[in-house]
Design an enzyme around this catalytic site. Structure first.
Site, PDB file in Angstrom:
ATOM      1  CE  LYS A  13      51.327  46.286  66.525  1.00  0.00           C
ATOM      2  NZ  LYS A  13      51.630  44.900  66.044  1.00  0.00           N
ATOM      3  NE  ARG A  88      46.693  42.751  68.890  1.00  0.00           N
ATOM      4  CZ  ARG A  88      47.964  42.712  69.262  1.00  0.00           C
ATOM      5  NH1 ARG A  88      48.404  43.485  70.222  1.00  0.00           N
ATOM      6  NH2 ARG A  88      48.813  41.914  68.648  1.00  0.00           N
ATOM      7  NE  ARG A 127      58.014  38.005  66.502  1.00  0.00           N
ATOM      8  CZ  ARG A 127      56.976  38.840  66.663  1.00  0.00           C
ATOM      9  NH1 ARG A 127      57.144  40.132  66.578  1.00  0.00           N
ATOM     10  NH2 ARG A 127      55.770  38.354  66.877  1.00  0.00           N
ATOM     11  NE  ARG A 160      55.316  36.568  70.188  1.00  0.00           N
ATOM     12  CZ  ARG A 160      54.786  37.763  69.917  1.00  0.00           C
ATOM     13  NH1 ARG A 160      55.554  38.836  69.901  1.00  0.00           N
ATOM     14  NH2 ARG A 160      53.505  37.886  69.670  1.00  0.00           N
ATOM     15  NE  ARG A 171      50.156  36.764  66.531  1.00  0.00           N
ATOM     16  CZ  ARG A 171      51.478  36.894  66.447  1.00  0.00           C
ATOM     17  NH1 ARG A 171      52.223  35.873  66.055  1.00  0.00           N
ATOM     18  NH2 ARG A 171      52.041  38.032  66.733  1.00  0.00           N
TER      19      ARG A 171
HETATM   20  P1  AMP Z   1      51.661  41.135  70.429  1.00  0.00           P
HETATM   21  O1  AMP Z   1      52.950  40.858  71.094  1.00  0.00           O
HETATM   22  O2  AMP Z   1      51.281  42.602  70.479  1.00  0.00           O
HETATM   23  O3  AMP Z   1      51.599  40.566  69.029  1.00  0.00           O
HETATM   24  O4  AMP Z   1      50.516  40.377  71.278  1.00  0.00           O
HETATM   25  C1  AMP Z   1      50.537  38.975  71.429  1.00  0.00           C
HETATM   26  C2  AMP Z   1      49.169  38.467  71.840  1.00  0.00           C
HETATM   27  O5  AMP Z   1      48.771  39.086  73.075  1.00  0.00           O
HETATM   28  C3  AMP Z   1      48.040  38.804  70.863  1.00  0.00           C
HETATM   29  O6  AMP Z   1      47.951  37.876  69.792  1.00  0.00           O
HETATM   30  C4  AMP Z   1      46.819  38.745  71.803  1.00  0.00           C
HETATM   31  O7  AMP Z   1      46.465  37.413  72.100  1.00  0.00           O
HETATM   32  C5  AMP Z   1      47.379  39.368  73.080  1.00  0.00           C
HETATM   33  N1  AMP Z   1      47.204  40.845  73.083  1.00  0.00           N
HETATM   34  C6  AMP Z   1      48.172  41.795  73.070  1.00  0.00           C
HETATM   35  N2  AMP Z   1      47.652  43.042  73.076  1.00  0.00           N
HETATM   36  C7  AMP Z   1      46.304  42.871  73.084  1.00  0.00           C
HETATM   37  C8  AMP Z   1      45.198  43.765  73.057  1.00  0.00           C
HETATM   38  N3  AMP Z   1      45.371  45.103  73.029  1.00  0.00           N
HETATM   39  N4  AMP Z   1      43.951  43.224  73.055  1.00  0.00           N
HETATM   40  C9  AMP Z   1      43.745  41.913  73.108  1.00  0.00           C
HETATM   41  N5  AMP Z   1      44.732  41.005  73.101  1.00  0.00           N
HETATM   42  C10 AMP Z   1      46.012  41.471  73.095  1.00  0.00           C
END
Ligand code: AMP
Length: 218
Positions: A13, A88, A127, A160, A171
């Site tokens: 996404k 989320r 990734r 990452r 996750r």
């Molecule tokens: P992402 O890059 O979107 O996969 O986000 C990486 C990590 O950031 C997630 O696994 C969460 O720990 C944190 N994170 C990102 N967006 C949110 C959100 N909207 N609510 C809570 N934690 C978030």
């Protein structure tokens, strides 16, 4: 154009949101990117978020809602935005709705990107991102010209920390429990569109542009 991109980690996404953002000249707000930058810069926010992120858990609603509120108040978001990775949780979605209501705005569409669990694990474990400019590559599907080196800036490509297999599993569980309920939440509001995220980046992007056009968003 006010869009939310929904989907499990690893469905692509972020990549798709970036392509839509540049095609339609809309700002993309990725809470994950903002939090990772805070971690790199060792700010108070970063120090608070790091432990949750490393364990694959969500950062608190209050923290991410605060981040998004600040971003949406920027003039660049006045005419539209793409939210990638937010909301989320249902409470985050409710806060977003309040933020938009207070400005007399509403979401145009929530796009739920769907990919099989097997593909998700393959995509996440391969990734790699640039340590300097954060450009994203993949060891099989989007290989850099020189292994381990960013095509865009020459920086080092790294994995990452939350893309390690153990964290990926955590996750995905968090996604099922806390984020997947948003699918029904937005479906009930009549805002949800589903997008098949399988196949190459280009193929999925084409589907996305068609989906947006079908919604009168082009
Ligand atoms: P992402 O890059 O979107 O996969 O986000 C990486 C990590 O950031 C997630 O696994 C969460 O720990 C944190 N994170 C990102 N967006 C949110 C959100 N909207 N609510 C809570 N934690 C978030």
């Amino acid at each position: 154009m006010r869009l939310v991109f929904l989907g499990a980690p690893g469905v692509g996404k972020g990549t798709q949101a970036e392509l839509v953002a540049s095609k339609f000249h809309q700002p993309r707000i990725s809470t994950g990117d903002i939090l990772r930058e805070a971690v790199r810069n060792k700010t108070a926010l970063g120090l608070e978020a790091k432990a949750c992120m490393d364990q694959g858990k969500l950062v608190s609603d209050a923290v991410v809602v605060g981040i998004v509120k600040e971003k949406l108040a920027e003039p660049v978001c006045a005419a539209g935005f793409l939210l990638d990775g937010f909301p989320r949780t249902v409470p985050q979605a409710e806060e977003l709705s309040k933020m938009l209501d207070s400005k007399g705005q509403r979401l145009d569409r929530v796009i739920n990107v769907l990919v099989s669990r097997e593909d998700i694990v393959r995509r996440l474990s391969g990734r790699r991102s640039c340590a300097k400019c954060q450009a994203v590559f993949h060891v099989d599907f989007a290989r850099p010209q020189r292994e381990g080196v960013c095509d865009r800036c020459g920086g080092e490509l790294i994995q990452r920390s939350d893309d390690r297999r153990e964290t990926v599993e955590a996750r995905l569980v968090v996604y099922e429990n806390q984020t997947a309920p948003l699918i029904d939440y937005y479906r009930r509001k009549g805002l949800l569109s589903e997008l098949d995220g399988s196949g190459s980046v280009e193929v999925v992007h084409k589907r996305m542009v068609e989906l947006l056009a079908a919604q009168g968003l082009s």
